[in-house]
Design a protein around this motif. Structure first.
Motif, PDB file in Angstrom:
ATOM      1  N   ILE A   8     -14.059  13.629   1.987  1.00 29.61           N
ATOM      2  CA  ILE A   8     -13.273  15.332   1.702  1.00 29.61           C
ATOM      3  C   ILE A   8     -13.315  15.671   1.048  1.00 29.61           C
ATOM      4  O   ILE A   8     -12.457  14.603   0.281  1.00 29.61           O
ATOM      5  CB  ILE A   8     -12.040  15.212   2.974  1.00 29.61           C
ATOM      6  N   ILE A   9     -13.360  16.610   0.139  1.00 32.34           N
ATOM      7  CA  ILE A   9     -13.246  16.900  -0.666  1.00 32.34           C
ATOM      8  C   ILE A   9     -12.055  18.608  -1.387  1.00 32.34           C
ATOM      9  O   ILE A   9     -12.803  19.300  -0.505  1.00 32.34           O
ATOM     10  CB  ILE A   9     -14.329  17.654  -1.787  1.00 32.34           C
ATOM     11  N   PRO A  10     -10.736  18.505  -0.895  1.00 32.74           N
ATOM     12  CA  PRO A  10      -9.966  19.594  -1.386  1.00 32.74           C
ATOM     13  C   PRO A  10     -10.404  20.319  -2.544  1.00 32.74           C
ATOM     14  O   PRO A  10     -10.093  19.448  -4.039  1.00 32.74           O
ATOM     15  CB  PRO A  10      -8.986  19.180  -1.744  1.00 32.74           C
ATOM     16  N   VAL A  68      -2.426  19.249  -1.374  1.00 28.93           N
ATOM     17  CA  VAL A  68      -3.412  18.549  -1.226  1.00 28.93           C
ATOM     18  C   VAL A  68      -3.389  17.316   0.596  1.00 28.93           C
ATOM     19  O   VAL A  68      -4.070  17.767   0.337  1.00 28.93           O
ATOM     20  CB  VAL A  68      -3.339  17.266  -2.793  1.00 28.93           C
ATOM     21  N   ALA A  69      -2.299  17.487   0.252  1.00 28.06           N
ATOM     22  CA  ALA A  69      -1.778  16.802   1.789  1.00 28.06           C
ATOM     23  C   ALA A  69      -2.679  17.980   2.951  1.00 28.06           C
ATOM     24  O   ALA A  69      -3.010  17.246   3.198  1.00 28.06           O
ATOM     25  CB  ALA A  69      -0.484  16.697   2.188  1.00 28.06           C
ATOM     26  N   LEU A 173       4.734  16.783   1.244  1.00 23.12           N
ATOM     27  CA  LEU A 173       4.946  15.880   0.534  1.00 23.12           C
ATOM     28  C   LEU A 173       4.351  16.880  -1.054  1.00 23.12           C
ATOM     29  O   LEU A 173       3.480  16.910  -0.183  1.00 23.12           O
ATOM     30  CB  LEU A 173       4.715  14.254  -0.289  1.00 23.12           C
ATOM     31  N   THR A 174       4.864  17.454  -1.949  1.00 25.25           N
ATOM     32  CA  THR A 174       3.474  18.126  -2.921  1.00 25.25           C
ATOM     33  C   THR A 174       3.893  16.843  -4.171  1.00 25.25           C
ATOM     34  O   THR A 174       2.411  17.439  -4.948  1.00 25.25           O
ATOM     35  CB  THR A 174       4.292  19.089  -3.954  1.00 25.25           C
ATOM     36  N   ASN A 175       3.917  15.459  -4.148  1.00 23.25           N
ATOM     37  CA  ASN A 175       3.462  15.035  -4.600  1.00 23.25           C
ATOM     38  C   ASN A 175       4.072  13.038  -3.928  1.00 23.25           C
ATOM     39  O   ASN A 175       4.609  13.391  -3.044  1.00 23.25           O
ATOM     40  CB  ASN A 175       4.244  14.947  -6.499  1.00 23.25           C
ATOM     41  N   ALA A 176       3.025  12.110  -4.605  1.00 24.10           N
ATOM     42  CA  ALA A 176       3.056  11.288  -4.187  1.00 24.10           C
ATOM     43  C   ALA A 176       2.833  10.741  -2.448  1.00 24.10           C
ATOM     44  O   ALA A 176       3.323   9.869  -2.061  1.00 24.10           O
ATOM     45  CB  ALA A 176       4.743  10.447  -3.907  1.00 24.10           C
ATOM     46  N   GLN A 177       2.213  11.622  -2.105  1.00 30.41           N
ATOM     47  CA  GLN A 177       1.763  11.365  -0.883  1.00 30.41           C
ATOM     48  C   GLN A 177       0.479  10.498  -0.390  1.00 30.41           C
ATOM     49  O   GLN A 177       0.655  10.232   0.443  1.00 30.41           O
ATOM     50  CB  GLN A 177       0.917  13.338  -0.246  1.00 30.41           C
ATOM     51  N   ASP A 178      -0.444  10.035  -1.836  1.00 29.04           N
ATOM     52  CA  ASP A 178      -0.604   9.391  -1.821  1.00 29.04           C
ATOM     53  C   ASP A 178      -0.515   7.722  -1.324  1.00 29.04           C
ATOM     54  O   ASP A 178      -0.473   6.624   0.022  1.00 29.04           O
ATOM     55  CB  ASP A 178      -0.993   9.073  -2.981  1.00 29.04           C
ATOM     56  N   THR A 179       1.361   8.026  -2.109  1.00 30.07           N
ATOM     57  CA  THR A 179       1.459   6.496  -2.208  1.00 30.07           C
ATOM     58  C   THR A 179       2.412   6.341  -0.453  1.00 30.07           C
ATOM     59  O   THR A 179       2.248   4.627   0.332  1.00 30.07           O
ATOM     60  CB  THR A 179       2.863   6.551  -2.784  1.00 30.07           C
ATOM     61  N   ASP A 180       3.510   7.733  -0.313  1.00 28.45           N
ATOM     62  CA  ASP A 180       3.701   7.706   1.252  1.00 28.45           C
ATOM     63  C   ASP A 180       2.737   7.544   2.455  1.00 28.45           C
ATOM     64  O   ASP A 180       3.347   6.569   3.363  1.00 28.45           O
ATOM     65  CB  ASP A 180       4.227   8.630   1.575  1.00 28.45           C
ATOM     66  N   MET A 181       1.235   7.362   2.158  1.00 30.96           N
ATOM     67  CA  MET A 181       0.310   7.198   2.923  1.00 30.96           C
ATOM     68  C   MET A 181       0.012   5.711   2.970  1.00 30.96           C
ATOM     69  O   MET A 181      -0.353   4.682   4.281  1.00 30.96           O
ATOM     70  CB  MET A 181      -0.721   7.998   2.476  1.00 30.96           C
ATOM     71  N   TRP A 182      -0.346   5.362   1.566  1.00 29.48           N
ATOM     72  CA  TRP A 182      -0.641   3.303   1.555  1.00 29.48           C
ATOM     73  C   TRP A 182       0.379   3.015   2.286  1.00 29.48           C
ATOM     74  O   TRP A 182       0.113   1.959   3.198  1.00 29.48           O
ATOM     75  CB  TRP A 182      -0.783   2.998   0.778  1.00 29.48           C
ATOM     76  N   LEU A 183       1.321   2.860   2.788  1.00 32.10           N
ATOM     77  CA  LEU A 183       2.600   2.612   2.824  1.00 32.10           C
ATOM     78  C   LEU A 183       2.611   2.594   4.327  1.00 32.10           C
ATOM     79  O   LEU A 183       3.330   1.296   5.201  1.00 32.10           O
ATOM     80  CB  LEU A 183       4.256   3.049   2.419  1.00 32.10           C
ATOM     81  N   ARG A 184       2.671   3.960   4.367  1.00 29.32           N
ATOM     82  CA  ARG A 184       2.328   3.776   5.842  1.00 29.32           C
ATOM     83  C   ARG A 184       1.450   3.184   6.243  1.00 29.32           C
ATOM     84  O   ARG A 184       0.586   2.577   7.822  1.00 29.32           O
ATOM     85  CB  ARG A 184       2.452   5.281   6.977  1.00 29.32           C
ATOM     86  N   LEU A 185      -0.068   3.606   6.721  1.00 26.30           N
ATOM     87  CA  LEU A 185      -1.272   2.208   6.197  1.00 26.30           C
ATOM     88  C   LEU A 185      -1.076   0.783   6.691  1.00 26.30           C
ATOM     89  O   LEU A 185      -1.331   0.377   7.991  1.00 26.30           O
ATOM     90  CB  LEU A 185      -2.539   2.460   5.719  1.00 26.30           C
ATOM     91  N   SER A 186      -0.082   0.620   5.568  1.00 23.58           N
ATOM     92  CA  SER A 186       0.324  -0.822   5.261  1.00 23.58           C
ATOM     93  C   SER A 186       1.033  -1.616   6.335  1.00 23.58           C
ATOM     94  O   SER A 186       0.806  -2.502   6.762  1.00 23.58           O
ATOM     95  CB  SER A 186       0.313  -1.074   4.282  1.00 23.58           C
ATOM     96  N   ALA A 187       2.107  -0.550   6.745  1.00 22.66           N
ATOM     97  CA  ALA A 187       2.659  -1.157   7.568  1.00 22.66           C
ATOM     98  C   ALA A 187       1.861  -1.354   9.147  1.00 22.66           C
ATOM     99  O   ALA A 187       2.323  -2.325   9.853  1.00 22.66           O
ATOM    100  CB  ALA A 187       4.041  -0.026   8.338  1.00 22.66           C
TER     101      ALA A 187
END
Length: 328
Positions: A8-10, A68-69, A173-187
């Motif tokens: 997926i490319i936005p 982007v999210a 989130l307009t920034n840090a949506q990546d970090t947020d996603m990785w944290l929720r996945l790693s949980a």
């Protein structure tokens, strides 16, 4: 018959890089994928360029402009692959990225996420520096609380059912949506590493990551949220370190601005908070180097600063801040 992987490319106004980005996908050694392009109301020639690339695996959808999210989630809703991966419109992959990450899933059926290492390139595709090259596997939640070692949204491949389980990217989130996603996945799932650089992360002036105040606000929000998660209950002692790491990163980003475009007051505040949250920086050369660099950028004309930094590149390089980010 559905494809195994959905890419997926936005994209919004990506005419200068989108063709090269798409070709880095079409040239992959693994070929069983669909490429979903979410055009966010581009006003340049992006849509024309994309439409002229003939490949039956490409699917193009246009929407009103959004962050982007939102556009990644839109792409996911159009996808059908068993595995999902995202690529920003100005980044590139090495030819074996999909194959290596897919193979890692086949060898580790318990994992929900596979990541690789990254290199940073400039707007012309020239190598700048290596990014994080850690080799952390399995339960990486504790690691991610302190440092987003994934590096960018163009990196990971995710099992579809796991991505669905966490509910996609946080569209607020307009920034840090990546970090947020990785944290929720790693949980909820294990991570697997492909130990080689396969993502070429392009540093572009005026990109989303150059919005320094937005980075601060969103990252603080993500940190506070992560430490309220049940899984973080036994890691509360790490929160001050996480905040200190954030401000070391923000110092690096703020000082990486072009001479004349730096925000002196904001950068000074970042340096002060970095020292307050990690007093050990006071005995490190980087803090004095950073202070001197900011003074030079503030007091001298930009043309003089550029000459000085070109002649003494080690003086202008404050990436050492990243080396003082504490991990476990």
């Amino acid at each position: 018959m559905s494809n195994i992987i959905s890419v997926i490319i936005p994209v919004f106004n990506g005419q200068t890089t989108i063709k090269e980005t798409i070709h880095s996908i079409l040239e992959q050694t693994f070929t069983d994928f669909e490429l979903i392009i979410i055009n966010g109301d581009s006003s340049d020639s992006t849509l024309e360029i994309v439409s002229h690339i003939q490949d039956p695996r490409i699917k193009i959808f246009s929407y009103p402009r959004a962050n982007v999210a939102v556009n990644r989630n839109r792409g996911f809703h159009h996808s059908c692959g068993e595995f999902i991966t995202f690529l920003d419109a100005d980044d590139l992959w090495t030819r074996d990225k999909l194959e290596s990450q897919y193979t890692a899933f086949q060898e580790n059926p318990q994992a929900g996420v596979v990541y690789s290492w990254s290199h940073r390139i400039d707007e012309n595709g020239k190598f700048l520096r290596k990014c994080s090259s850690v080799y952390w596997m399995g339960d990486v939640y504790e690691k991610l609380l302190l440092d987003d070692f994934i590096g960018s949204g163009s990196n990971v491949m995710i099992r579809r059912d796991i991505f669905t389980l966490v509910g996609g990217f946080d569209e607020s989130l307009t920034n840090a949506q990546d970090t947020d996603m990785w944290l929720r996945l790693s949980a909820i799932t294990d991570f697997i590493c492909v130990p080689k650089a396969q993502i070429l992360y392009r540093m572009v002036p005026n990109s989303m990551s150059s919005n320094i105040l937005g980075l601060e606000k969103s990252n603080l929000q993500v940190i506070h949220r992560a430490f309220t998660h049940q899984k973080a209950e036994s890691y509360q002692n790490l929160k001050p370190q996480a905040i200190a790491n954030l401000y070391k990163y923000l110092c690096y980003k703020a000082l990486d601005a072009s001479p004349g475009k730096q925000n002196t007051l904001v950068t000074t505040r970042f340096i002060l908070i970095a020292v307050i949250t990690d007093p050990s920086l006071l005995i490190k050369p980087i803090i004095w180097k950073a202070t001197l660099k900011l003074l030079v950028m503030t007091l001298l004309p930009p043309i003089w600063v550029n000459v000085l930094f070109t002649k003494f590149p080690r003086f202008s390089n404050t990436s050492t801040f990243l080396g003082y980010e504490k991990t476990v």
